[in-house]
Design an enzyme around this catalytic site. Structure first.
Site, short mmCIF file in Angstrom:
data_model
loop_
_atom_site.label_atom_id
_atom_site.label_comp_id
_atom_site.label_asym_id
_atom_site.label_seq_id
_atom_site.Cartn_x
_atom_site.Cartn_y
_atom_site.Cartn_z
N SER A 240 20.51 -30.87 -39.95
CA SER A 240 21.76 -30.16 -40.23
C SER A 240 22.33 -30.61 -41.56
O SER A 240 21.77 -31.48 -42.23
CB SER A 240 22.76 -30.44 -39.12
OG SER A 240 23.15 -31.80 -39.17
N LYS A 241 23.44 -30.02 -41.90
CA LYS A 241 24.06 -30.29 -43.20
C LYS A 241 24.23 -31.78 -43.52
O LYS A 241 24.07 -32.20 -44.65
CB LYS A 241 25.42 -29.60 -43.29
CG LYS A 241 25.34 -28.24 -43.95
CD LYS A 241 26.59 -27.42 -43.69
CE LYS A 241 26.61 -26.89 -42.28
NZ LYS A 241 27.69 -25.99 -41.94
N ARG A 242 24.52 -32.56 -42.49
CA ARG A 242 24.76 -33.97 -42.79
C ARG A 242 23.48 -34.70 -43.21
O ARG A 242 23.51 -35.81 -43.70
CB ARG A 242 25.44 -34.67 -41.61
CG ARG A 242 24.55 -34.95 -40.46
CD ARG A 242 25.29 -35.34 -39.20
NE ARG A 242 24.40 -35.16 -38.07
CZ ARG A 242 23.43 -36.00 -37.75
NH1 ARG A 242 23.23 -37.07 -38.49
NH2 ARG A 242 22.66 -35.76 -36.72
N GLY A 244 21.71 -33.64 -45.54
CA GLY A 244 21.55 -33.41 -46.97
C GLY A 244 20.80 -32.14 -47.29
O GLY A 244 21.34 -31.06 -47.18
#
Length: 463
Positions: A240-242, A244
């Site tokens: 996911s976005k976290r 990167g």
RNA sequence: GUCCCCAUCGUCUAGAGGCCUAGGACGACGCCCUCUCACGGCGUAAACCGGGGUUCGAAUCCCCGUGGGGACGCCA
């Protein structure tokens, strides 16, 4: 039967790398079977969908090289079809009106959770006619799902997966504002597009049971399903976005080659014996959806990078010069472009991304005097400058300016001056490249040409 | 919490009951090549989650446990 697959992303900002792999598997399976691969944009979430996000998906697919057949389908343009399907089910008694308010349902779920139950709609309007007070109120249309027995999906990847129908609640087909939900839209669109194989992330496996029931209720045969495992980040959780780098544009903007990314993604959850480097033709020939593994794979940037380095080494010189240009700090001139082409064979084994390639190529394109890094400066100040001063006159008299002749010159010069070859080369490298790492210096000198070489040496000798 | 899925080196994987003393790749480490750095070559360390079965024989089949993941919206 012609196999028809589809990739159905929702435009939420960028093309997710996991989505790219899903698209790749759909693409490969259709090509392998001589079928079709379609693209449908699931833009029914008006709040989140933007034209920019749609463009990002299309640009991303084009870049990675996954072409789809026919026109792109926009789910939002099919709402009349979706609504008609709901009306049909309502008329046939396979769906019903639910007057429960969102607040009421949230409270219901809270209560269920508190009791340790799986939160789900309790069917409060399933067999209830609206009273007078409700009759004018807004309602949602819910699917009247079977409550007994079980539903089994014969998934091409996961195998037979069974769920008790009691686990499934009555999903909403039409929201109280009359708009269709995802569950209804996918099913109707898949039917309308003639999709025979639904290949998607296994986060949709649970949805498959409901969608299967819905399709059957609409009087159609269900497609074959293949739920492929999600890609995980280095920590083992869904990418996911976290984590990167989740959008394809990251890879494009950081100098990865589309063929390298394709090859890497293909090997995540799928393999063909010990083969690691797999061409597009081989991928199409070998790929079968039933060979995809069931366990999730972690994304490994190191391996992707290594693969990218391999593809860079395979790529011909002219193409590399063009591909690396966006990563160069200044536009090329005829002269620097020529230098890069000539120097590229020595450059490309030293870079794993186009970005790195641009970096290691800088010394060929920079105007004099070229900047020196700290190590180069140290070499020059620790006697290198004096050594250079001694070489310049000798090199000026060098007539044959090609790598083999220059190598012969360097060896002879070293012998005569009492210097080891490494000692001769280090200051040349520092002065010509500005660093302590470079392609073969003889090659560099040849590419730079005599005039430029001597000019750079003088820059450093006199500095 | 409930349901579903998964489980081989650090990571991606090969492995369809004997071919497994478990193979390959990335990464790590060492050596060779060498004007530096790479590339390339050679080599080393490194795994079948645990427990029960089934079988002459289990990494492979079954069960339980453990661990991980996913799903539980009038989002998609």
């Amino acid at each position: 039967m012609t196999i028809v697959t589809r990739f159905a992303p929702s435009p939420t900002g960028y093309l997710h790398i996991g989505g790219v792999r899903t698209a790749l598997f759909n693409y490969l399976y259709s090509k392998h079977t001589g079928g079709k691969f379609l693209l449908r944009i699931e833009d029914t979430d008006r709040a989140r969908s933007t034209p920019e996000a749609v463009d990002a998906i299309i640009a991303g697919l084009r870049w990675i090289g996954l072409d789809w057949d026919g026109e792109t389908v926009f789910q939002s343009k099919q709402v009349d079809r979706h609504r008609a399907a709901a009306e049909q089910l309502l008329a046939e008694g396979k769906a019903y009106k639910c007057y429960a308010t969102p607040e009421e349902l949230t409270a219901m779920r809270e209560e269920q959770k508190a009791k340790g139950l799986q939160p789900r709609y309790d069917g409060r309007w399933r067999d209830k006619a609206p009273s007078n007070s409700q009759s004018g109120q807004p309602y949602a249309v819910r699917f009247k799902a079977p409550q007994e027995g079980e539903t089994v999906i014969h998934d091409l990847v996961q195998g037979a997966v069974t769920v008790a129908n009691a686990q499934l609640d009555d999903m909403i087909l039409l929201r109280s504002d009359g708009t269709p939900t995802y569950m209804l839209s996918v099913v109707v669109d898949d039917i309308d597009m003639g999709i025979t194989h639904v290949i998607r992330g296994d986060d949709h496996l649970n949805n498959a049971f409901r969608q299967y029931q819905l399709i059957v209720a609409l009087g159609h045969a269900a497609p074959a399903y293949a739920h492929i495992p999600l890609i995980h980040g280095a920590d083992g959780a869904k990418l996911s976005k976290r984590h990167g780098a989740v959008g394809v544009e990251f890879y494009r903007d950081n100098g990865f080659l589309p063929e390298a990314l394709r090859n890497y993604l293909l090997r995540l959850g799928w393999s063909h014996g010990d083969d690691e480097i797999i061409s597009d033709a081989q991928a199409i020939e070998w790929f079968d959806i039933t060979d995809v593994n069931r366990g999730a794979a972690r994304f490994d940037m190191d391996k992707l990078t290594a693969l990218n380095g391999h593809y860079i080494r395979q790529t011909d010189v002219a193409r590399l010069v063009e591909l690396m240009q966006p990563f160069m700090t200044a536009p090329l001139t005829d002269e620097t472009r020529l230098r890069l082409k000539q120097g590229m064979p020595g450059l490309k084994t030293r870079a794993k991304t186009l970005k790195e390639l641009a970096e290691v190529s800088q010394f060929y394109v920079r105007p004099r005097p070229i900047p020196l890094d700290d190590k180069a400066k140290a070499i020059l100040s620790e006697g290198g400058r004096a050594d250079l001063a001694g070489m310049i006159p000798a090199l000026s008299g060098q007539a044959a300016w090609a790598a083999p002749a220059l190598e012969a010159w360097a060896k002879a010069y070293g012998e005569q001056a009492g210097l080891k070859l490494g000692k001769v080369m280090a200051p040349l490298r520092a002065a010509l490249c500005g660093s302590t790492a470079s392609p073969s210096m003889f090659e560099v000198m040849e590419v730079l040409g005599k005039d430029e070489t001597l000019a750079r040496l003088r820059d450093s000798a006199s500095a």
